[in-house]
Motif scaffolding. Sequence first.
Motif, short mmCIF file in Angstrom:
data_model
loop_
_atom_site.label_atom_id
_atom_site.label_comp_id
_atom_site.label_asym_id
_atom_site.label_seq_id
_atom_site.Cartn_x
_atom_site.Cartn_y
_atom_site.Cartn_z
N GLN A 11 12.06 2.52 -5.85
CA GLN A 11 13.50 2.70 -6.29
C GLN A 11 14.07 1.25 -6.64
OE1 GLN A 11 16.83 4.25 -4.04
NE2 GLN A 11 17.34 5.37 -5.45
N ARG A 12 14.30 0.54 -5.55
CA ARG A 12 14.86 -0.80 -5.48
C ARG A 12 14.17 -1.63 -6.71
NH1 ARG A 12 13.80 -5.25 -1.99
NH2 ARG A 12 12.71 -3.98 -0.66
N MET A 13 12.79 -1.79 -6.78
CA MET A 13 12.03 -2.50 -7.64
C MET A 13 12.19 -1.93 -9.11
SD MET A 13 8.04 -3.36 -8.07
CE MET A 13 7.52 -1.85 -9.21
N ALA A 14 12.29 -0.52 -9.22
CA ALA A 14 12.75 -0.11 -10.56
C ALA A 14 14.08 -0.46 -11.04
CB ALA A 14 12.36 1.36 -10.57
N GLY B 83 0.71 -1.25 0.00
CA GLY B 83 -0.09 -0.12 -0.11
C GLY B 83 0.67 1.26 -0.02
N ASN B 84 1.96 1.37 0.60
CA ASN B 84 2.76 2.41 0.79
C ASN B 84 3.42 2.78 -0.54
OD1 ASN B 84 2.37 2.84 3.66
ND2 ASN B 84 4.27 1.58 4.11
N VAL B 85 3.95 1.70 -1.37
CA VAL B 85 4.43 1.93 -2.68
C VAL B 85 3.35 2.33 -3.57
CG1 VAL B 85 5.38 0.64 -4.63
CG2 VAL B 85 6.12 0.04 -1.99
N ILE B 86 2.35 1.73 -3.70
CA ILE B 86 1.28 1.90 -4.82
C ILE B 86 0.78 3.46 -4.47
CG2 ILE B 86 -1.01 1.41 -5.74
CD1 ILE B 86 0.01 -1.71 -5.22
N ASN B 87 0.09 3.72 -3.16
CA ASN B 87 -0.59 4.93 -2.77
C ASN B 87 0.39 6.17 -2.39
OD1 ASN B 87 -3.03 3.55 -2.95
ND2 ASN B 87 -2.94 2.86 -1.10
N GLY B 88 1.54 5.59 -2.01
CA GLY B 88 2.50 6.75 -1.61
C GLY B 88 3.58 7.10 -2.53
N GLU B 89 4.64 6.04 -2.81
CA GLU B 89 5.61 6.23 -3.45
C GLU B 89 5.58 6.35 -5.05
OE1 GLU B 89 8.65 3.28 -2.67
OE2 GLU B 89 8.83 3.60 -0.42
N LEU B 90 4.51 5.59 -5.39
CA LEU B 90 4.11 5.66 -6.89
C LEU B 90 3.74 7.13 -7.28
CD1 LEU B 90 4.14 3.78 -9.21
CD2 LEU B 90 1.66 3.24 -8.88
N GLN B 91 2.75 7.69 -6.28
CA GLN B 91 2.44 8.95 -6.60
C GLN B 91 3.35 10.07 -6.62
OE1 GLN B 91 -0.63 9.40 -7.29
NE2 GLN B 91 -1.00 7.13 -7.36
N SER C 55 18.62 5.53 -9.71
CA SER C 55 19.79 5.65 -8.54
C SER C 55 19.97 6.98 -8.16
CB SER C 55 21.11 5.04 -9.20
OG SER C 55 22.12 4.87 -8.16
N ASN C 56 19.85 8.00 -9.34
CA ASN C 56 20.24 9.64 -8.67
C ASN C 56 19.24 9.92 -8.08
OD1 ASN C 56 22.70 9.26 -9.60
ND2 ASN C 56 22.36 9.82 -11.74
N TYR C 57 17.88 9.77 -8.51
CA TYR C 57 16.85 10.63 -8.40
C TYR C 57 15.42 10.00 -7.62
CZ TYR C 57 19.20 13.51 -11.75
OH TYR C 57 19.98 14.30 -12.32
N GLY C 58 15.85 8.82 -7.27
CA GLY C 58 14.69 7.91 -6.58
C GLY C 58 14.74 7.65 -5.37
N GLY C 59 15.62 8.23 -4.57
CA GLY C 59 15.88 8.39 -3.15
C GLY C 59 14.56 8.52 -2.35
N SER C 60 13.59 9.32 -2.66
CA SER C 60 12.37 9.59 -1.77
C SER C 60 11.30 8.42 -2.11
CB SER C 60 11.79 10.90 -2.28
OG SER C 60 11.45 10.90 -3.76
N ALA C 61 11.64 7.58 -2.91
CA ALA C 61 10.68 6.22 -2.87
C ALA C 61 11.70 5.05 -3.00
CB ALA C 61 9.98 6.16 -4.37
#
Length: 437
Positions: free
Chosen positions: A303-306, A250-258, A293-299
Motif C-alpha cells: 500500500q505504501r509503495m502503491a 519476499g513478504n511483499v512479493i510472495n504475500g501482499e502481492l498475492q 488508501s481505503n482498501y490496501g490496509g491488509s498489504a
Amino acid sequence: MTDAWTDRKRRSIMNLCVHCREGMSFLSSREDSDSAHTGDYIFEYVDKCIEDIGEDKVVQVVTDNALNNMAAKRLLKVKSPNVFWTSCAAHTMNLMLEGIGKQSKFKKTIDSAKELTIFIYGHHQTLSMIRTYTDNIEIVRPGVTRFAKVLRIVDGDRPSMPWLYGKLKEAKEDIKSALNGVEGNYKPLLDIIELKGKGRLDNELHITTYFLNPFYFAKNRAGIGGAFEVMEAIQKCVEMFFPGDEILQGNVINGELQIYKNLEASFRAKFANCYEEINANSWFSFDPVGWWSNYGGSAKNLQRMAIRILSLTTSSSGCERNWSSFAMVHTKNRNRLTTEKLNDLVYVQFNSKLFYKKKTNDILEVSDYNKAQHMMVDGVQDVESNVDEEIDPITGATHMEVGNVVQLREPCEEEEFVSEPEDIDENNDAECRWDED
C-alpha cells in the motif's frame, strides 16, 4: 525535475522543481553561464537537492532525454541506486509525433500547410480576407485527437504516472482502428512509437504503476497479473523500494502481492472489487491513490509503495511553466536583477499559488472529443466565442485563447508581477531599466 533556459540577459539558468500529489513547487535556480552543462554538473545539482530533501522522500528524477541528462542518470544510479531517473514523457511523445510527421506520406502535407500558413499570416490583407470568409475562425488551431490526448495528460500537473502506460496502449489501438486495421498503414506509426518509447515510457516504474492502478487491473486481472514483463517489473520496483531487506521483499512479493492479485482480505470489501463501478466511471474521476488508501490496509507495505508511485508525475514540463514566472519577474524594466534576487522573487511568486490552488480538471475525456473539435479546452465552453490570439504561424496556437479557453500549453496563471516604480536612469540612451533595488 530540472531544466535550463536563457533569460533576457542571455544568462543560462537551471531551475529545479519538486512535484508531489498536491502540486508542484519551485525549489531553486542557479546561473551556470560559465559552466558546461555536462552530466557531472547536472548530477551534482540534482544530488544536492536529493540530499537536502532526504533520499527516503525522493522516488524519481524527471528530465528530458538529452545526452547530458542520461550521463547524469548513470552517475545517480551509482550514488543513489534506489532513486528512479525517468525520461520526460511529454518530450518523448513530442519525439514520437515528430517522427510520424517526418514520414513521406505526412511530411509533404505538413510542409505545404506550413508554407500556406506563413504566407497568409505574413500578409495582413490576405489574413483579413481569410478572416472575413471564415467568420474570424483561425486556420491555425490545435486539434483534439485521440493520440494528442495522451500528450495532454502527461503535460499537466496532475499525477499522470497511473495513466501513462495504459493510455498509450489505448492510443495504439485507436491508431489501428482509425486506419481500419490495415497493418501496412498502422505498423510504420506504431514502430515509431515503440522506438521512441523503448526504455523511456516502459520502464519498471511505468509498468508497475499500470499494474497497481485498479482502474486497469480490475478490467483484466488475468492478462495484466499473469504477464511476465509485469511481474519482472514489480520485483525490480520492490527491490528498489525496500533495499537490503530480502525478508521484507519476499513478504511483499510472495504475500501482499498475492492478496492484491486475488482480491483477498481488505481488497474484498464491498466497493474494492466493484468492477461495474470502476468501468462506469471515467478515468479522470477515479482516484487510484484514494482507492489504495481505503482498501490496501491488509498489504501495508505494498500500500505504501502503491500510494507513492501512483502519486508521481511523468513529465518535467512543469519546469517550463516555471519559466513563465521568471519571465514575469525579469521583465525589460527589471533586467538588472541578480540571479540571487531573481531566484528569491520567483520562489515567492510561483510557490504562493499553492496557497490558492483550486483543484480543477483540465483533461478532456476521449468520449468528449467531438464536442471540442475547435479547441483544446479545460471544460466544454462556447467554442464560437471571439478569438484573441498571438499566433505562431509555424507551430500554431501556442498563445491562442477563445473566451475561457486555455492555451494548448499554459503559462502560469498568475497576474503579471508589477514592481514599485523607482528612479529611472535617464542617461541610458537605450531602453530605461529599473535598478535591482
